[in-house]
Design an enzyme around this catalytic site. Structure first.
Site, mmCIF file in Angstrom:
data_model
loop_
_atom_site.group_PDB
_atom_site.id
_atom_site.type_symbol
_atom_site.label_atom_id
_atom_site.label_comp_id
_atom_site.label_asym_id
_atom_site.label_seq_id
_atom_site.Cartn_x
_atom_site.Cartn_y
_atom_site.Cartn_z
ATOM 1 N N HIS A 221 -53.012 11.616 97.465
ATOM 2 C CA HIS A 221 -54.446 9.808 97.531
ATOM 3 C C HIS A 221 -53.881 8.847 96.997
ATOM 4 O O HIS A 221 -54.646 7.751 96.725
ATOM 5 C CB HIS A 221 -55.192 10.516 97.002
ATOM 6 C CG HIS A 221 -55.334 10.748 95.363
ATOM 7 N ND1 HIS A 221 -54.117 11.814 94.629
ATOM 8 C CD2 HIS A 221 -55.329 9.935 94.119
ATOM 9 C CE1 HIS A 221 -54.480 11.552 93.190
ATOM 10 N NE2 HIS A 221 -54.694 10.597 92.804
HETATM 11 C C1 UD1 Z 1 -58.974 8.257 90.109
HETATM 12 C C2 UD1 Z 1 -57.715 8.028 89.234
HETATM 13 C C3 UD1 Z 1 -56.645 8.600 89.923
HETATM 14 C C4 UD1 Z 1 -56.120 10.269 90.000
HETATM 15 C C5 UD1 Z 1 -57.647 10.424 91.130
HETATM 16 C C6 UD1 Z 1 -57.623 12.192 91.384
HETATM 17 C C7 UD1 Z 1 -58.128 5.914 88.431
HETATM 18 C C8 UD1 Z 1 -57.891 4.098 88.171
HETATM 19 N N1 UD1 Z 1 -57.517 6.806 89.976
HETATM 20 O O1 UD1 Z 1 -58.371 7.366 91.875
HETATM 21 O O2 UD1 Z 1 -55.815 8.785 88.496
HETATM 22 O O3 UD1 Z 1 -55.460 10.750 90.075
HETATM 23 O O4 UD1 Z 1 -59.221 10.042 90.404
HETATM 24 O O5 UD1 Z 1 -58.995 11.978 92.446
HETATM 25 O O6 UD1 Z 1 -58.864 5.972 87.695
HETATM 26 N N2 UD1 Z 1 -64.798 9.069 96.200
HETATM 27 C C9 UD1 Z 1 -65.585 9.618 96.927
HETATM 28 N N3 UD1 Z 1 -66.327 10.570 96.128
HETATM 29 C C10 UD1 Z 1 -66.119 10.599 94.677
HETATM 30 C C11 UD1 Z 1 -65.238 10.206 94.243
HETATM 31 C C12 UD1 Z 1 -64.888 8.615 95.118
HETATM 32 O O7 UD1 Z 1 -65.447 9.844 98.488
HETATM 33 O O8 UD1 Z 1 -66.153 11.549 94.171
HETATM 34 C C13 UD1 Z 1 -63.810 7.443 97.318
HETATM 35 C C14 UD1 Z 1 -64.835 6.376 96.239
HETATM 36 O O9 UD1 Z 1 -65.445 6.063 97.487
HETATM 37 C C15 UD1 Z 1 -63.026 5.763 96.570
HETATM 38 C C16 UD1 Z 1 -61.739 6.314 97.169
HETATM 39 O O10 UD1 Z 1 -62.341 8.654 96.981
HETATM 40 O O11 UD1 Z 1 -63.135 5.137 98.940
HETATM 41 C C17 UD1 Z 1 -61.183 5.933 95.800
HETATM 42 O O12 UD1 Z 1 -61.415 6.624 94.827
HETATM 43 P P1 UD1 Z 1 -61.502 5.737 93.040
HETATM 44 O O13 UD1 Z 1 -62.821 6.473 91.994
HETATM 45 O O14 UD1 Z 1 -61.320 4.666 93.195
HETATM 46 O O15 UD1 Z 1 -60.081 6.886 92.561
HETATM 47 P P2 UD1 Z 1 -59.236 7.240 93.002
HETATM 48 O O16 UD1 Z 1 -58.291 7.473 94.213
HETATM 49 O O17 UD1 Z 1 -60.121 9.050 93.410
#
Ligand code: UD1
Length: 382
Positions: A221
């Site tokens: 990811h």
């Molecule tokens: C975050 C953490 C990272 C961790 C990872 C594990 C930070 C800086 N990064 O990154 O350290 O390793 O989580 O998962 O905090 N999304 C969904 N559903 C959810 C959550 C997220 O669809 O329940 C989507 C969001 O809309 C976004 C993407 O996933 O488009 C990324 O989510 P985001 O919270 O920005 O960070 P991660 O890449 O998950």
């Protein structure tokens, strides 16, 4: 004593669960009770990315959910700080506890210190040295501000000392993730690999698993692997042309990665490959179960590197650096770094497959870290 613990994203949940358990067990004794409040910032909000972990790990429902959700880093951190400030001003805890390195960790430590509330960081002192990783920035700021820093290994304590953090603030307590792993090992073993796949497979990934075949397990990811079309295409090439030719590949897909694969038109290749099994993000117990049986792990997650070390699963880490050097084969662990160099990944994949499992247990990764943390907090306050 009043404690406010903050979680926000998936990798936080397995770090807070043992701490809450330790508080509950302390409160069941005769001593003065600890009043604990759990705040979920809501950075991760899906059933699969959040709620299922609360269920699996027996974490109580958060007392407060800030509902922050997705957004840029500044939006996530800023919005979390605005909401947390209100909570901290109302509750005035003695301690704010933060875990790991996600945006919620940063937002909570900064807000706590601005409110002049003591802050303790669980999983302090990890350093990748790579300031392009948002998590590294979160770690540096959180550690600089924290009053107590709980480290998982001696090297992390050394990192903090080198940065000038006073020694009396640094407590080497072991790895709290391993508390969770040890608590749930037996329950995970009761799950069937076939059932995990049936319940989580993407509807458009028509392939199924033949029990007893060997398999590789993949999670990915990090923006450095999934946000660039060329890099992601090369990785997919390696997965299809090497890994999936040799064995089944089970891949629980993070929402960020699913989005990029579809955007870059790589999704169809994967769906069409009958050796690749695409799953929605799976729960903690399910991941632990698959990890116990996998012949090899391919990942860019830090937490999985640690779990592979204890379980002994050979682990190809798709990063150029790691904040967890204790997990590397050269330091006695189970993992090797290959970055996103697919030639190196290919070489290590074939080499490591021959090696098999070698579980190791670094010092104080013994399932008792949360108890040590709670003891330190109580001592500090007395
Ligand atoms: C975050 C953490 C990272 C961790 C990872 C594990 C930070 C800086 N990064 O990154 O350290 O390793 O989580 O998962 O905090 N999304 C969904 N559903 C959810 C959550 C997220 O669809 O329940 C989507 C969001 O809309 C976004 C993407 O996933 O488009 C990324 O989510 P985001 O919270 O920005 O960070 P991660 O890449 O998950």
């Amino acid at each position: 004593m009043k404690i406010l613990s903050i979680v926000g994203a998936r990798p936080n949940f397995m770090k807070i669960a043992p701490f809450i358990k330790a508080i509950n067990s302390y409160n069941s004794g005769d001593s003065q009770k600890i009043y604990h409040l759990l705040v979920h910032t809501g950075q991760h909000y899906d059933q699969n990315m959040s709620a299922s972990f609360f269920e699996d790990l027996g974490i109580p429902r958060p007392d407060i959910n800030l509902g922050i959700g997705s957004g840029s880093h500044a939006q996530q951190v800023g919005n979390t700080m605005i909401e947390l400030e209100k909570v901290m001003q109302k509750e005035r805890p003695d301690w704010v506890i933060v875990v790991g390195d996600v945006n919620a960790t940063l937002a909570a430590s900064v807000t706590a210190k601005k409110e002049q509330i003591k802050c303790a960081h669980i999983e302090a002192g990890l350093r990748s040295g790579d300031l392009k990783m948002p998590e590294e920035i979160n770690r540096l700021v959180t550690d600089r501000l924290s009053d107590l820093l709980f480290t998982p290994d001696p090297r992390s304590s050394e990192n903090l000392k080198k940065e000038g953090i006073p020694e009396e603030k640094i407590k080497f307590v072991g790895n709290i993730m391993i508390d969770t792993l040890e608590t749930h090992r037996e329950n995970a073993l009761k799950l069937s690999v076939e059932q995990i796949i049936k319940s989580n497979v993407f509807p458009d990934s028509p392939h199924y698993f033949i029990p007893s075949t060997s398999f590789a397990l993949l999670t990915m990811h990090r923006p450095s692997n999934v946000d660039d079309r060329d890099i992601l295409s090369q990785i997919i090439g390696f997965l299809c042309e090497d890994v999936a030719l040799k064995m089944k590949l089970i891949w629980p897909i993070h929402p960020r990665t699913e989005g990029r694969l579809k955007e870059f038109n790589l999704w169809e290749n994967l769906v069409d490959n009958e050796n690749i099994i695409l799953l929605k993000p799976i729960g903690y117990l399910e991941m632990l179960r698959l990890n116990m049986d996998a012949d090899i792990m391919l990942t860019d997650s830090g937490g999985l590197q640690e779990e592979c070390t204890v379980l002994g699963t050979p682990c190809i880490t798709m990063r150029w650096n790691t904040e967890r050097p204790i997990t590397l084969q050269e330091n006695g662990g189970a993992s090797v770094l290959v970055g996103n160099d697919v030639n190196q990944a290919r070489e290590e994949f074939h080499r490591m497959l021959k090696e098999g499992r070698k579980p190791v247990r670094p010092e104080l990764w013994d399932g008792k870290t949360a108890e040590r943390i709670l003891k330190e907090l109580i001592n500090f306050s007395n």
